[in-house]
Enzyme design. Sequence first.
Site, PDB file in Angstrom:
ATOM      1  N   PRO A   9       1.122  -1.465  -0.287  1.00 49.78           N
ATOM      2  CA  PRO A   9      -0.198   0.276  -0.197  1.00 49.78           C
ATOM      3  C   PRO A   9       1.040   1.027  -0.004  1.00 49.78           C
ATOM      4  CG  PRO A   9      -0.251  -0.738   2.253  1.00 49.78           C
ATOM      5  CD  PRO A   9       0.732  -1.897   1.377  1.00 49.78           C
ATOM      6  N   ASN A  10      -0.054   2.199  -0.965  1.00 52.18           N
ATOM      7  CA  ASN A  10       0.947   3.824  -0.823  1.00 52.18           C
ATOM      8  C   ASN A  10       2.386   3.620  -1.599  1.00 52.18           C
ATOM      9  OD1 ASN A  10      -0.933   4.449   0.611  1.00 52.18           O
ATOM     10  ND2 ASN A  10      -0.298   3.797   2.443  1.00 52.18           N
ATOM     11  N   ARG A  17       6.107  11.334  -2.083  1.00 54.80           N
ATOM     12  CA  ARG A  17       5.030  10.571  -0.532  1.00 54.80           C
ATOM     13  C   ARG A  17       5.915  10.923   0.635  1.00 54.80           C
ATOM     14  NH1 ARG A  17       5.020   4.236   1.311  1.00 54.80           N
ATOM     15  NH2 ARG A  17       4.016   4.927   2.891  1.00 54.80           N
ATOM     16  N   TYR A  22      11.126   8.831   1.768  1.00 56.03           N
ATOM     17  CA  TYR A  22      11.502   8.259   0.341  1.00 56.03           C
ATOM     18  C   TYR A  22      12.216   8.124  -0.485  1.00 56.03           C
ATOM     19  CZ  TYR A  22       8.135   5.693   4.237  1.00 56.03           C
ATOM     20  OH  TYR A  22       7.896   5.118   5.030  1.00 56.03           O
ATOM     21  N   ASN A  73       8.110  -5.244  -1.037  1.00 57.50           N
ATOM     22  CA  ASN A  73       7.807  -4.482  -0.403  1.00 57.50           C
ATOM     23  C   ASN A  73       6.907  -4.671  -0.092  1.00 57.50           C
ATOM     24  OD1 ASN A  73       8.299  -2.431   1.380  1.00 57.50           O
ATOM     25  ND2 ASN A  73       9.326  -0.381  -0.160  1.00 57.50           N
ATOM     26  N   ALA A  76       3.404  -0.783   4.953  1.00 58.21           N
ATOM     27  CA  ALA A  76       2.571  -1.166   5.672  1.00 58.21           C
ATOM     28  C   ALA A  76       2.398  -2.357   6.436  1.00 58.21           C
ATOM     29  CB  ALA A  76       2.043   0.099   6.374  1.00 58.21           C
ATOM     30  N   GLU A  97      12.694  -9.454   1.455  1.00 57.48           N
ATOM     31  CA  GLU A  97      11.808  -8.574   1.714  1.00 57.48           C
ATOM     32  C   GLU A  97      12.601  -7.239   1.859  1.00 57.48           C
ATOM     33  OE1 GLU A  97      10.082  -8.841   5.670  1.00 57.48           O
ATOM     34  OE2 GLU A  97      10.749  -6.932   6.114  1.00 57.48           O
ATOM     35  N   HIS A  99      12.819  -2.845   1.698  1.00 58.29           N
ATOM     36  CA  HIS A  99      12.037  -1.275   1.715  1.00 58.29           C
ATOM     37  C   HIS A  99      13.656  -0.396   1.861  1.00 58.29           C
ATOM     38  CE1 HIS A  99       9.611  -3.697   4.245  1.00 58.29           C
ATOM     39  NE2 HIS A  99      10.101  -4.330   5.132  1.00 58.29           N
ATOM     40  N   ARG A 106      13.981   4.415  12.319  1.00 57.99           N
ATOM     41  CA  ARG A 106      12.249   4.755  13.044  1.00 57.99           C
ATOM     42  C   ARG A 106      11.151   4.591  13.610  1.00 57.99           C
ATOM     43  NH1 ARG A 106       9.609   4.857   7.097  1.00 57.99           N
ATOM     44  NH2 ARG A 106       8.602   6.030   8.241  1.00 57.99           N
TER      45      ARG A 106
END
Length: 149
Positions: A9-10, A17, A22, A73, A76, A97, A99, A106
């Site tokens: 998502p996103n 964003r 990012y 990825n 969330a 995985e 990111h 974070r």
Amino acid sequence: MRILFVNGPNLKLLGRRETGIYGRTSLAEIKKRVLQRARTLRVLVDFRQSNHEGDLVDLIGAAPGRYSAIVINPAAYTHTSVALRDAIAAVGLPTVEIHLSNIHARENFRRRSLTAPVCAGQICGFGPLSYLLGLEAAVSLAKSTGKRP
Ligand code: DQA
């Protein structure tokens, strides 16, 4: 060899964003770089994005027999989705995985990944380069496990 890239998502909003975290590179540009590198490596890549957890589960569930490895990825859903974790574990394909940001540097809630323990490994913190490193890792894993669509 065919590799499935799954984006959660996103991620379609990349480039606009939270650019301080990012960056300004869009998902379309990242896809272009991944496909370019894939051509050099002589592998095929399908690059997908969905905001919907069930769609992501369906993509992963349909991967065996079509793909040799997955790069994901989960965005969330990394931190919340037992369903995605179970899908990755169920299909048994080598999965990496990735990111863009360093999730360990974070907020506390981002440090825990539900999906990483069922992946071969995690690459995070390198911006768009995480995608290219993910591709390299997936190709190498697929070669060593010998799964071949
Ligand atoms: C992300 C990190 C996640 O915590 C976040 O929810 C995202 C993007 C990354 O690529 O850095 O949407 O997966």
